[in-house]
Write an enzyme that holds these catalytic residues in place. Structure first.
Site, PDB file in Angstrom:
ATOM      1  N   ARG A 252       0.811  -1.458  -0.056  1.00 31.31           N
ATOM      2  CA  ARG A 252      -0.051  -0.050  -0.024  1.00 31.31           C
ATOM      3  C   ARG A 252       0.781   1.219   0.016  1.00 31.31           C
ATOM      4  NH1 ARG A 252      -2.602   0.910   5.567  1.00 31.31           N
ATOM      5  NH2 ARG A 252      -1.295   2.485   5.638  1.00 31.31           N
ATOM      6  N   HIS A 256      -3.680   4.541   4.884  1.00 31.16           N
ATOM      7  CA  HIS A 256      -4.662   3.831   4.802  1.00 31.16           C
ATOM      8  C   HIS A 256      -6.159   4.306   4.499  1.00 31.16           C
ATOM      9  CE1 HIS A 256      -8.330   1.365   6.398  1.00 31.16           C
ATOM     10  NE2 HIS A 256      -8.680   2.466   7.391  1.00 31.16           N
ATOM     11  N   TYR A 265       3.385   5.314  12.040  1.00 31.65           N
ATOM     12  CA  TYR A 265       3.782   4.052  12.235  1.00 31.65           C
ATOM     13  C   TYR A 265       4.599   3.203  11.489  1.00 31.65           C
ATOM     14  CZ  TYR A 265      -0.160   3.693   9.006  1.00 31.65           C
ATOM     15  OH  TYR A 265      -1.125   3.742   7.982  1.00 31.65           O
TER      16      TYR A 265
END
Lengths: 351, 339
Positions: A252, A256, A265
């Protein structure tokens, strides 16, 4: 397990063919089709992010980096088959024939975005995690019961494999030998949790072993590998040989969703070495005389026009109708709901 | 009475004496014969015929493809039923006990109840989720829940609960024929409590309609399912004390038959609502709202509720204390009448 489930590749990052057994099957028509759709959904995706930033649509989950997985898998299906996507799979649904204006509408909070074109078996995107897997198994089971050759594909991410519905879905698919393609996009993060913390298993493909479901691990950024392995799974399903689990290892690229900040993160620099799937296909095309500047320029213009006109149609769409709040919950609306509707419409000055 | 005569318009010639669980079986048999797309999914429903024998003999007649023993997986049963239902089948999904419906709750809440609305009617899931519910048969822990309000609160699914063999068959057939999802609750304590004449053919009882099962003038007693016999017993005792009770069997818990409730309460001016589920958040509160909205100025006494206590359904040694009893119902009738 990584030895048992090696990541299958047909082309490498530089676009070199490393599995020559597919040499004959990869022709110009196929290459162009794959490239066209990957470019198309990337334009859509980037447009959607930009629209969200301008406040013209709601929160949006980008799929950039996963174009090969989505396009390669969905193009392996036939038009009668079923697609059960998640919220990050609008690349797949658009490629399968979902309407682009309606897809924009979905991300602008409109139920119209869940209504597929007539005759297209595209289920609404599942927002809860993994719940669409049993649906796909049920729809495939129905096709088997009807005696057709149609199949259903369920899309899901790495995080979904921790949910009960993943395991229940796989078990049903296995027990009833349903023609289901269980297509996992392991993009390595479930929001902020990396796959190493999601599971102690080294692969997702190995989870199929528990259900005696043939499983394969592929390079999800290699569109040929995705396309041909999905084709094989579809063929098995059509022959009555039951489900297949495909783990497409991908990345990805972005957040998100547009409401998420991955720098919180993800270690700095992580993923920078990932060659994105479109670039990889371009490398292949350049290496193999499929690179046609004129054609590329032509489709870029066409696709930009398509995205812009879909956007324009979305923004010109009639406003959401408050009656739609009430009218579709039941086939025959109960009297108390009719009363709620009438009282509210009167209050806001409609009717 | 007359209402019943009308309902059984089709093929009412022959009847047989059936218990409720036999009537449930007969309804499914009737629909499996009538409609090839009907299939049953559940745990132990095939060879075993279900833990209550509700599906006894059906697999023998209709085969393993239509009466399907599934893996032990409630979310799997309901989830695959969604896929079957959007793709041309009419699944009847059995949850072995209502206390075991919770793993499927996510599927029901996030998909079964919403698919029609979110696709603006493009997809719908005409499925029935059957489940035995309630206490009173000395079953083990978690086997005795009455979880109807988890579902009446959930927009997009109808909730039905018969009290008699006749209604069990007619309502189940109506549920299977309904174009939308229906949760069908079967009072397990009533499964074999009575036999009555049940027509042999296909007939249906309308979903959304309750029935006045006893005419009275002083107080309306409202119940359904396993609490109907309790309400009737209390009403009988009240009668002996000179209090005339009108007893309503709601039969459908969503959508409620508001006209039936309003008409009766406007006549009696008093209401006692009886249900087995916990009082807080219980359906009694919604029935009170119906009375408030339709009949407030007719009331001659505060509305009484007799419900399960606000405690988890206990182990069976104490279940008789948990559930409403005729004694508790009678106390509330007296309170209402003598207010």
């Amino acid at each position: 397990m990584e030895e048992q489930f090696p990541i299958k590749k047909i082309i490498d990052d530089q676009g070199n063919l490393i599995d020559s057994s597919y040499e004959k099957e990869i022709n110009e028509e196929l290459v162009k089709k794959l490239y066209y759709h990957m470019s198309r959904i990337r334009l859509f995706d980037r447009k959607a992010i930009s629209l969200q930033r301008q406040g013209r649509i709601g929160t949006y989950p980008p799929f950039e980096g996963q174009e090969a997985s989505q396009v390669g898998s969905v193009l392996a299906l036939d038009s009668e088959d079923w697609v059960f996507p998640t919220y990050r799979d609008h690349g797949a649904t658009l490629t399968f024939g979902a309407d682009m204006t309606r897809t924009f509408l979905y991300w602008n909070g409109r139920a119209e975005g869940c209504v597929p074109p007539e005759g297209k078996n595209i289920f609404p995107a599942a927002v809860p995690i993994a719940t669409q897997i049993p649906h796909a198994v049920g729809a495939a089971w129905a096709e088997k019961r009807k005696g057709t050759k149609n199949v259903a594909i369920a899309y899901f991410g790495d995080g979904a494999t921790s949910e009960g519905d993943f395991h229940e879905g796989l078990n049903f698919a296995s027990v009833f030998k349903t023609p289901t393609i269980l297509f996992n996009q392991n993009n390595r993060y479930a929001i902020s949790v990396p796959v190493e913390k999601q599971m102690n298993s080294k692969t997702i493909a190995q989870k199929g072993l528990a259900y005696d479901i043939p499983s394969v691990r592929i390079d999800g950024n290699d569109v040929f590998s995705v396309y041909f392995e999905t084709k094989k799974a579809v063929e098995r399903a059509r022959q009555g040989e039951g489900p297949t689990l495909i783990e497409a290892v991908t990345w990805r690229t972005g957040a998100h969703t547009t409401a998420d900040d991955p720098t919180k993160y993800r270690p700095e620099g992580q993923g920078e070495d990932v060659i994105n799937p479109i670039e990889r296909l371009e490398n292949y095309m350049k290496n193999n005389d499929f690179w046609d500047e004129k054609w590329i320029a032509k489709i870029e213009t066409e696709l930009t026009e398509e995205v812009e006109s879909a956007l324009e149609a979305m923004e010109k769409y009639p406003p959401a109708n408050p009656e739609d709040l009430f009218d579709h919950v039941f086939t025959n609306t109960p009297s108390q709901l009719v009363e709620q509707k009438e009282a509210y419409l009167e209050l806001i000055g409609r009717e | 009475m007359n209402v019943k005569m009308e309902k059984q318009s089709e093929q009412k010639e022959t009847t047989q004496q059936l218990t409720m669980v036999q009537a449930v079986n007969d309804a499914m048999k009737t629909m499996l014969e009538h409609d090839d797309t009907t299939i049953i999914l559940g745990e132990d429903i095939g060879k075993n015929g279900g833990v209550f024998r509700a599906t006894e003999g059906l697999q023998e007649i209709f085969g393993e493809d239509r009466v399907v023993d599934t893996p032990l997986s409630e979310a799997g049963i309901v989830g695959t039923s969604v896929g079957l239902a959007v793709n041309g089948f009419k699944p009847i999904a059995e949850m072995q006990f209502m206390g075991f419906v919770y793993p499927a709750y996510d599927q029901i809440m996030t998909h079964v109840s919403r698919i029609r609305m979110k696709t603006m009617g493009h997809f719908s899931v005409p499925m029935v989720i059957r489940t035995p519910y309630g206490a009173g048969i000395r079953a083990p822990e978690v086997h005795s829940d009455s979880a109807e309000t988890l579902f009446t609160h959930m927009p997009g699914i109808k909730v039905v609960c018969p009290a008699t063999p006749y209604d069990a068959k007619g309502l189940l057939i109506a549920a299977i024929e309904d174009p939308d999802p229906v949760l069908f609750m079967e009072p397990m304590r009533s499964y074999r409590a009575q036999r009555e004449d049940v027509p042999t053919g296909k007939y249906s009882v309308e979903i959304g309609k309750g029935e006045k099962v006893q005419e009275g003038t002083d107080v309306t007693v409202i119940a359904w399912g396993a609490m109907l016999p309790v309400a009737k017993q209390a009403a009988k005792q009240a009668e002996q004390q000179g209090m005339s009770c009108e007893v309503l069997d709601l039969k459908t818990l969503y959508p409620l038959d508001r006209d039936l409730i309003a008409e009766s309460v406007q006549k009696t001016g008093r209401a006692v609502i009886v249900h087995e589920a916990h009082g807080t958040g219980g359906l009694g509160n919604d029935i009170m709202s119906v009375i408030n909205d339709t009949s407030f100025l007719y009331l001659r006494a505060p509305i009484e509720r007799v419900t399960g206590f606000d405690v988890p359904v206990p182990f069976f040694a104490l279940e008789e204390h948990y559930m409403p009893t005729p004694k508790r119902v009678l106390q509330s009738i007296e309170k209402a009448v003598h207010f």
